[in-house]
Design a protein around this motif. Structure first.
Motif, PDB file in Angstrom:
ATOM      1  N   TRP A 490     -47.068  44.390  -8.803  1.00 40.92           N
ATOM      2  CA  TRP A 490     -47.456  43.201  -8.039  1.00 40.92           C
ATOM      3  C   TRP A 490     -48.964  43.190  -7.766  1.00 40.92           C
ATOM      4  N   ALA A 548     -46.916  40.219 -12.183  1.00 38.52           N
ATOM      5  CA  ALA A 548     -47.007  40.322 -10.724  1.00 38.52           C
ATOM      6  C   ALA A 548     -45.853  39.594 -10.051  1.00 38.52           C
ATOM      7  N   SER A 549     -45.532  38.402 -10.557  1.00 45.14           N
ATOM      8  CA  SER A 549     -44.459  37.606  -9.961  1.00 45.14           C
ATOM      9  C   SER A 549     -43.115  38.320 -10.054  1.00 45.14           C
ATOM     10  N   SER A 551     -42.644  41.534 -10.539  1.00 44.16           N
ATOM     11  CA  SER A 551     -42.699  42.782  -9.763  1.00 44.16           C
ATOM     12  C   SER A 551     -42.376  42.508  -8.305  1.00 44.16           C
ATOM     13  N   LEU A 552     -42.931  41.434  -7.764  1.00 38.49           N
ATOM     14  CA  LEU A 552     -42.632  41.055  -6.392  1.00 38.49           C
ATOM     15  C   LEU A 552     -41.164  40.686  -6.238  1.00 38.49           C
TER      16      LEU A 552
END
Length: 872
Positions: A490, A548-549, A551-552
């Motif tokens: 993220w 990142a998206s 992972s979040l």
């Protein structure tokens, strides 16, 4: 001392209704039926409304199979009751159908089981139902409580790879995988004491698994089965229950033999055919550098095509760690993804000029992993991933170690060329491993082992008294490590690798070369490049945003799972409630990711589905206007495509297990037409001897080839050579219309052939079916007839006026027969004796398996594993 049960057989038979009623009262039994209802609901819901409305996927691989199998299908439709041909001329100038549309008379004894196993649900909901039901059966056999088993079934069935292969049309693979867990369930049952019922169940599902005809998946799970058996062997030694282990092992060995025998026609003919195909036979030609690539099966480079990237392995936890899919099914066809389709990409592209924007839209996809591309990642779910880690710590016993070892093994082997030293160990020393390519598909093992260990961990965690105090540290460590992996993705998405892939660079270089050849100056070509700083910056921003998206997203699911576990262990909710909440998380996690790769947009409406998937073009119509019974088409633009085989007998085609000698011909001569390089006269000679009557050029123009040699012809001379290299070299210099070449091993079969034709000598084809050819020949002195048919070393039988004749191999690949003087009728028929010989064995084995199932079911009713009811 335990009192012996003296209940007589007659009394036990009378008690069967009571026994059935007692079974149905058991939570595991009625829970099984509740689970089936939930599984059916989920299967229908995922494909709603498409399955119920009759919408179709038109999967790419299914269309390919339909195309190359059309000739045999059309023949059977026109000749009801005829024996199924085992040969087709629709691709590669002719090849057996053992790996195209394998079907044998004995299959009808058990093929109906797949329909029953799908519970009558509309397709493809029935496939998803089968997948989850198999895992449910296995986990129940392992004594997992039914509501935990249901969670495991959902986790297995909705693992992203299985949804993706439905969309791609790998149905044989899918069905094979669906039968693997219940097969292992039977093995577990046998080692748990129910050796008869377990071995019968294992035999039934293994029979169906092999019949589904994806040997690679069956082979991979042999590793898992051997690991499971090793676990029970260790347990038997620890408990000193050698007799019980030996009895179960013996029963399962018998089940294995019956399973193989039930599928003997398919297994034997596939094995025998493999010796002539790329899967099991190397070229006999001398090829520079080939020794380094050579294995007992496929070449190393071919085996390791479609290897998983090193950081791509984290897709097990973070789905779009490499951007997801390079293509997805839309409206019944595969469509390449574009980075511009990602949420927020349009806004981020504001700084690009029109030319840069066009380049990105046309040539930059969402996937940035390995160069071969993918239809989607292998994602087991964030919830399952963290529970699996926890299982590695808190679950005890040899089964835990087997599941962990198999998980690591599959992850390492999936890396392929990215962990070549490890791959080479298996290629060189593990039997049959070198027969299969697409090594990343071995991750199906991890998709199996991770949910199983995760469910064992969840059940142990929620049923162990004072589990919070006992497992506090393992819980914190496992959830903490998983959360850190997600947090890193993220906050620092580049930690999982660069955003520009090797494929991006290859495409960029190709475009630059084309522009330079067209005369554009270097400054103009630099705009259309992934190395353009503006383009590279934009692509990196969008792709890292995807990492990142997701992972979040995974981090949120990990945190929610931790919260549920804490609620249960702090006794804020009951264990079954915690199981339900965890199950809902698992379903929500996987369900939403799966919809990225297969959804309503992937389907065709019934109206579109009804349209011809292989529409005729102008060239097809002109060719089909020719009513001659047997000729071939050389289609340069679609040489490696399957679709043309639906309408024509093709020089090219698509199949992963083509004959090795035909591949040699492609490499040395036919490939010259598709590579765009210089084509020599010898290459045209090859087309002529293969009877390529029609020629479709690179610009799609159609030409009639006046030099095609027809179905058969007499030659003036025969050249005997020593070895494959000499045969291939001779093809480069002879005129096949007048000269034939043969290896010295066929000299005796051709010794009586006259060497010179007379003007009145003729030979022509009089009848054609895929596996039966008839010719009429007239020759004053006799001679050597060459046939434009692919030579195959077994199965083809020839007669001259009803008397057996020997078929020799000439011109490296074709058939040749010495024809005596006079007028004769020549017949060739492909009727492998191995088919009829193995079908009888298969039928007997299927009947024995059914008998064992009947006896096993009766034994469960007569001798249940709970206290029987007795009349007083």
């Amino acid at each position: 001392m335990k009192e012996k049960d003296k209940t007589g057989l007659a009394e036990r038979l009378k008690m069967i209704p009571q026994t059935i009623a007692a079974y149905l009262k058991r939570p595991q039994v009625w829970g099984f039926f509740v689970s089936l209802a939930v599984i059916a609901a989920l299967s229908i819901a995922f494909f709603h409304p498409d399955a119920s409305e009759g919408n179709q996927l038109r999967q790419h691989d299914m269309q390919q199979g339909a195309a190359i199998g059309q000739e045999v299908k059309a023949y059977l439709a026109e000749n009801p009751g005829a024996e199924e041909p085992r040969w087709t001329n629709s691709l590669f100038s002719g090849m057996p159908t053992f790996q195209i549309s394998p079907s044998y008379p004995s299959d009808s004894l058990f093929s109906w089981i797949t329909t029953l196993y799908g519970a009558g649900l509309p397709s493809p909901s029935n496939l998803l139902f089968m997948m989850m039901t198999g895992m449910l059966i296995m986990l129940l056999a392992m004594k997992v409580r039914w509501y935990y088993a249901l969670i495991g079934a959902v986790a297995w069935g909705f693992s992203s790879y299985f949804i993706i292969i439905i969309g791609a049309g790998h149905i044989w693979k899918f069905v094979t995988l669906a039968y693997i867990p219940p097969t292992i369930g039977g093995i577990v049952m046998a080692y748990r004491g129910r050796w008869l019922a377990g071995s019968a169940l294992a035999a039934l599902f293994a029979m169906m698994q092999i019949q589904s005809n994806h040997v690679q998946m069956t082979y991979y799970f042999l590793f898992v089965i051997l690991a499971v058996i090793a676990c029970y062997a260790v347990d038997a030694v620890r408990r000193r229950k050698y007799s019980r282990f030996a009895k179960a092992t013996g029963a399962l060995a018998v089940a294995a033999v019956l399973t193989v025998c039930a599928n003997l026609p398919s297994l034997y003919n596939t094995w025998k055919y493999s010796k002539e195909s790329m899967r099991g036979s190397h070229t006999e030609l001398t090829v520079a550098g080939a020794e380094q690539q050579k294995t007992a099966g496929l070449d190393r480079d071919y085996i390791t095509q479609y290897s998983y990237g090193r950081s791509e392995s984290f897709s097990l936890l973070i789905p779009d760690i490499k951007g997801g899919a390079s293509a997805r099914p839309e409206g019944g066809r595969m469509v390449a993804t574009s980075v511009m389709e990602v949420d927020g990409a349009q806004e981020k592209a504001a700084g690009l000029n029109q030319a840069e924007l066009q380049y990105v839209s046309d040539y930059v996809g969402q996937y940035f992993g390995e160069p071969e591309g993918t239809n989607g990642p292998v994602y087991v779910g964030a919830v399952i991933f963290v529970l699996f880690l926890l299982g590695c710590v808190i679950v005890r016993g040899p089964l835990k170690w087997a599941l962990l070892a198999m998980t690591l093994l599959s992850v390492f082997l999936a890396l392929g060329r990215n962990m070549q030293w490890f791959t080479d160990l298996f290629i060189d020393y593990v039997p049959m491993y070198s027969k299969f390519r697409t090594v990343e598909s071995i991750l199906v093992i991890a998709e199996f082992t991770m949910p199983v260990l995760a469910i064992l961990a969840l059940q142990k965690l929620l049923t162990t008294p004072k589990a919070f105090d006992r497992y506090f540290r393992p819980i914190c460590v496992c959830f903490g490590v998983t959360a850190l992996l997600c947090l890193a993705g993220w906050l620092f998405p580049s930690i999982y690798g660069p955003a520009i892939s090797e494929s991006d660079i290859q495409i960029s270089d190709m475009i630059a070369q084309q522009l330079r050849m067209a005369g554009y100056p270097p400054e103009a070509t630099s705009v259309f490049s992934i190395n353009n700083p503006a383009i590279a910056s934009f692509v990196a921003e969008v792709r890292y945003g995807m990492v990142a998206s997701d992972s979040l997203r995974s981090l949120i699911f990990v945190v929610l799972t931790f919260g549920i576990i804490c609620l249960c262990l702090k006794e804020k909710c009951r264990p079954w409630q915690g199981a339900v909440l965890t199950g809902l998380l698992v379903a929500a996690d996987l369900y939403s990711v799966d919809k990225r790769y297969l959804n309503h947009d992937s389907f065709c409406t019934p109206e579109l589905s009804a349209t011809d998937p292989f529409p005729l073009n102008d060239n097809d119509r002109r060719i089909l206007a020719d009513t001659a019974m047997n000729y071939r088409v050389m289609d340069i633009p679609r040489f490696y495509a399957a679709e043309p085989s639906f309408h024509h007998k093709m020089i090219g085609g698509y199949h992963a297990a083509k004959l090795t000698r035909y591949q040699d011909l492609i490499d040395r001569h036919l490939g010259a037409f598709t590579r765009g390089g210089e084509v020599e006269q010898a290459d045209f000679n090859i087309l002529n001897m293969l009877n390529a009557k029609y020629f479709i050029a690179a610009d799609n123009s159609l030409m009639v080839n006046p030099d095609a040699l027809g179905n058969a012809w007499f030659v003036d001379s025969l050249e005997i050579v020593d070895g494959a290299d000499a045969e291939m070299d001779a093809l480069g210099r002879i005129d096949p219309a007048v000269t034939a070449v043969a290896d010295k091993s066929f000299a005796s079969a051709l010794k009586d052939a006259a060497r010179h034709r007379t003007p009145g000598d003729t030979i022509f084809e009089t009848s054609y079916t895929p596996a039966s050819l008839t010719y009429s020949a007239t020759s004053a002195n006799g001679g050597l007839a060459v046939f434009s048919e692919v030579y195959f070393p077994w199965g083809w039988e020839a007669t001259i006026d009803g008397k057996p004749a020997e078929i020799a191999r000439v011109n490296y690949l074709l058939r040749g027969i010495a024809i005596p003087a006079g007028h004769h009728k020549i017949e060739m028929r492909f009727a492998p004796r191995s088919v009829s010989a193995t079908v009888g064995v298969a039928r007997a084995a299927v009947i024995v398996i059914y008998a064992l199932l009947g006896v096993a079911l009766l034994s469960l009713l007569l001798y249940p594993d709970f206290k029987t009811f007795r009349k007083k």
